[in-house]
Design a protein around this motif. Structure first.
Motif, PDB file in Angstrom:
ATOM      1  N   TYR A 135       0.832  -1.210   0.000  1.00 22.88           N
ATOM      2  CA  TYR A 135       0.000   0.000   0.000  1.00 22.88           C
ATOM      3  C   TYR A 135       0.861   1.252   0.000  1.00 22.88           C
ATOM      4  N   THR A 136       0.568   2.127  -0.945  1.00 23.54           N
ATOM      5  CA  THR A 136       1.172   3.451  -1.000  1.00 23.54           C
ATOM      6  C   THR A 136       0.063   4.437  -1.351  1.00 23.54           C
ATOM      7  N   SER A 137       0.024   5.570  -0.703  1.00 22.11           N
ATOM      8  CA  SER A 137      -1.054   6.537  -0.931  1.00 22.11           C
ATOM      9  C   SER A 137      -1.049   7.025  -2.380  1.00 22.11           C
ATOM     10  N   GLU A 138      -2.205   7.468  -2.826  1.00 29.75           N
ATOM     11  CA  GLU A 138      -2.314   7.984  -4.193  1.00 29.75           C
ATOM     12  C   GLU A 138      -1.375   9.163  -4.407  1.00 29.75           C
ATOM     13  N   GLU A 139      -1.271  10.025  -3.402  1.00 33.38           N
ATOM     14  CA  GLU A 139      -0.400  11.196  -3.535  1.00 33.38           C
ATOM     15  C   GLU A 139       1.049  10.780  -3.752  1.00 33.38           C
ATOM     16  N   ASN A 140       1.520   9.811  -2.981  1.00 34.50           N
ATOM     17  CA  ASN A 140       2.897   9.354  -3.133  1.00 34.50           C
ATOM     18  C   ASN A 140       3.112   8.621  -4.442  1.00 34.50           C
ATOM     19  N   ARG A 141       2.133   7.851  -4.865  1.00 30.06           N
ATOM     20  CA  ARG A 141       2.255   7.136  -6.143  1.00 30.06           C
ATOM     21  C   ARG A 141       2.347   8.123  -7.305  1.00 30.06           C
ATOM     22  N   ASP A 174      -3.395 -11.258   2.269  1.00 28.93           N
ATOM     23  CA  ASP A 174      -3.226 -11.822   3.599  1.00 28.93           C
ATOM     24  C   ASP A 174      -2.521 -10.837   4.527  1.00 28.93           C
ATOM     25  N   ALA A 175      -1.742  -9.943   3.937  1.00 22.56           N
ATOM     26  CA  ALA A 175      -1.005  -8.954   4.723  1.00 22.56           C
ATOM     27  C   ALA A 175      -0.867  -7.678   3.907  1.00 22.56           C
ATOM     28  N   VAL A 176      -0.789  -6.546   4.606  1.00 24.63           N
ATOM     29  CA  VAL A 176      -0.613  -5.246   3.961  1.00 24.63           C
ATOM     30  C   VAL A 176       0.697  -4.634   4.442  1.00 24.63           C
ATOM     31  N   ILE A 177       1.522  -4.213   3.494  1.00 27.32           N
ATOM     32  CA  ILE A 177       2.778  -3.528   3.806  1.00 27.32           C
ATOM     33  C   ILE A 177       2.586  -2.052   3.492  1.00 27.32           C
ATOM     34  N   ASP A 178       2.851  -1.197   4.468  1.00 24.78           N
ATOM     35  CA  ASP A 178       2.745   0.253   4.279  1.00 24.78           C
ATOM     36  C   ASP A 178       4.067   0.763   3.729  1.00 24.78           C
ATOM     37  N   ASN A 179       4.038   1.215   2.480  1.00 22.98           N
ATOM     38  CA  ASN A 179       5.259   1.678   1.816  1.00 22.98           C
ATOM     39  C   ASN A 179       5.267   3.192   1.656  1.00 22.98           C
ATOM     40  N   ASN A 180       4.717   3.894   2.633  1.00 21.07           N
ATOM     41  CA  ASN A 180       4.671   5.355   2.577  1.00 21.07           C
ATOM     42  C   ASN A 180       5.831   6.017   3.313  1.00 21.07           C
ATOM     43  N   HIS A 181       6.696   5.207   3.893  1.00 22.88           N
ATOM     44  CA  HIS A 181       7.762   5.767   4.708  1.00 22.88           C
ATOM     45  C   HIS A 181       9.124   5.366   4.130  1.00 22.88           C
ATOM     46  N   SER A 182      10.094   5.137   4.961  1.00 22.17           N
ATOM     47  CA  SER A 182      11.448   4.847   4.486  1.00 22.17           C
ATOM     48  C   SER A 182      11.562   3.406   3.994  1.00 22.17           C
ATOM     49  N   GLN A 183      12.617   3.147   3.199  1.00 13.16           N
ATOM     50  CA  GLN A 183      12.888   1.783   2.760  1.00 13.16           C
ATOM     51  C   GLN A 183      13.180   0.883   3.957  1.00 13.16           C
ATOM     52  N   GLU A 184      13.806   1.445   4.987  1.00 17.74           N
ATOM     53  CA  GLU A 184      14.104   0.661   6.193  1.00 17.74           C
ATOM     54  C   GLU A 184      12.807   0.207   6.867  1.00 17.74           C
ATOM     55  N   CYS A 185      11.816   1.084   6.880  1.00 17.98           N
ATOM     56  CA  CYS A 185      10.524   0.749   7.476  1.00 17.98           C
ATOM     57  C   CYS A 185       9.849  -0.377   6.690  1.00 17.98           C
ATOM     58  N   THR A 186       9.903  -0.283   5.371  1.00 19.09           N
ATOM     59  CA  THR A 186       9.331  -1.328   4.524  1.00 19.09           C
ATOM     60  C   THR A 186      10.069  -2.642   4.726  1.00 19.09           C
ATOM     61  N   ALA A 187      11.397  -2.582   4.765  1.00 18.95           N
ATOM     62  CA  ALA A 187      12.209  -3.790   4.950  1.00 18.95           C
ATOM     63  C   ALA A 187      11.889  -4.463   6.281  1.00 18.95           C
ATOM     64  N   ALA A 188      11.628  -3.668   7.320  1.00 18.39           N
ATOM     65  CA  ALA A 188      11.299  -4.223   8.630  1.00 18.39           C
ATOM     66  C   ALA A 188       9.969  -4.974   8.587  1.00 18.39           C
ATOM     67  N   GLN A 189       9.018  -4.458   7.826  1.00 21.90           N
ATOM     68  CA  GLN A 189       7.721  -5.128   7.698  1.00 21.90           C
ATOM     69  C   GLN A 189       7.862  -6.455   6.950  1.00 21.90           C
ATOM     70  N   VAL A 190       8.676  -6.454   5.905  1.00 17.86           N
ATOM     71  CA  VAL A 190       8.928  -7.685   5.151  1.00 17.86           C
ATOM     72  C   VAL A 190       9.601  -8.722   6.063  1.00 17.86           C
ATOM     73  N   ARG A 191      10.588  -8.277   6.812  1.00 17.35           N
ATOM     74  CA  ARG A 191      11.301  -9.173   7.713  1.00 17.35           C
ATOM     75  C   ARG A 191      10.340  -9.792   8.731  1.00 17.35           C
ATOM     76  N   GLU A 192       9.437  -8.993   9.254  1.00 14.06           N
ATOM     77  CA  GLU A 192       8.465  -9.491  10.231  1.00 14.06           C
ATOM     78  C   GLU A 192       7.544 -10.532   9.600  1.00 14.06           C
ATOM     79  N   LEU A 193       7.127 -10.301   8.365  1.00 18.32           N
ATOM     80  CA  LEU A 193       6.228 -11.237   7.687  1.00 18.32           C
ATOM     81  C   LEU A 193       6.909 -12.565   7.387  1.00 18.32           C
TER      82      LEU A 193
END
Length: 202
Positions: A135-141, A174-193
């Motif tokens: 998920y990424t907001s329309e504005e960011n996309r 099954d899961a939603v990843i919020d990709n509106n922030h830093s790459q590190e934040c996204t990577a942490a969500q992937v790692r958790e999943l």
């Protein structure tokens, strides 16, 4: 088709969501074999491939470049202007693309495969062991598309409107990843999943 022994992960999200960043992470850090449906679809439009003759017949020789290949920019322009033509093209290319994608997934020899698409469906969902929505907001996309691809605001919005809605993406995931922030934040969500999965070191 051979007995399924491969973990199939579906990665879905609209244009400009940043799926390529997550694909690179899954490939480089977790050993996933990556399949992108749009690249498969492009290959199938090449001369001699499955979709070439049918698309050429549908649009006539005007859709071909001087070298005999399909002019994809002209094809995209045509189907954006004509919803009926878009339905016809989708009816030709989608089954061929999914057949090719799944054949590759099961025959690549990898234990972990991620299939990325901006055009999800329940049928695709049923082929996957798990599906993530980026998920990424329309504005960011829109901002990313204008900066990275040079698209106009109008073109960016037109493409986004032709794709699934946020609600449709979420209903399949099954899961939603919020990709509106830093790459590190996204990577942490992937790692958790992926944490705790057999054969994956997080």
């Amino acid at each position: 088709m051979a007995e399924k022994q491969t973990f199939i992960l579906g990665l879905i999200g609209g244009v400009g969501a940043g799926k390529s960043t997550v694909l690179t992470l899954l490939k480089d850090h977790y050993g996933f074999y990556v399949i992108q449906t749009d690249l498969t679809a492009r290959r199938l439009l090449e001369p001699g491939e499955a979709a070439f003759e049918e698309i050429s017949a549908l649009f006539g020789r005007d859709i071909l470049r001087p070298d005999g290949r399909i002019d994809r920019a002209r094809l995209a322009e045509q189907i954006f202007k004509d919803p009926q033509k878009r339905k016809q093209v989708n009816a030709i290319t989608h089954p061929l693309t999914w057949n090719a994608v799944l054949t590759e997934a099961y025959s690549c020899g990898s234990e972990r495969v991620v299939i990325e698409t901006a055009l999800p469906s329940k049928e695709f969902r049923d082929k996957c062991d798990e599906m993530w929505y980026l998920y990424t907001s329309e504005e960011n996309r829109i901002s990313r598309l204008m900066e990275s691809r040079g698209y106009s605001l109008e073109k960016s919005m037109a493409i986004m409107e032709s794709q699934a809605s946020d609600e449709e993406f979420r209903s399949l995931a099954d899961a939603v990843i919020d990709n509106n922030h830093s790459q590190e934040c996204t990577a942490a969500q992937v790692r958790e999943l992926l944490h705790g999965r057999e054969g994956i070191d997080t």
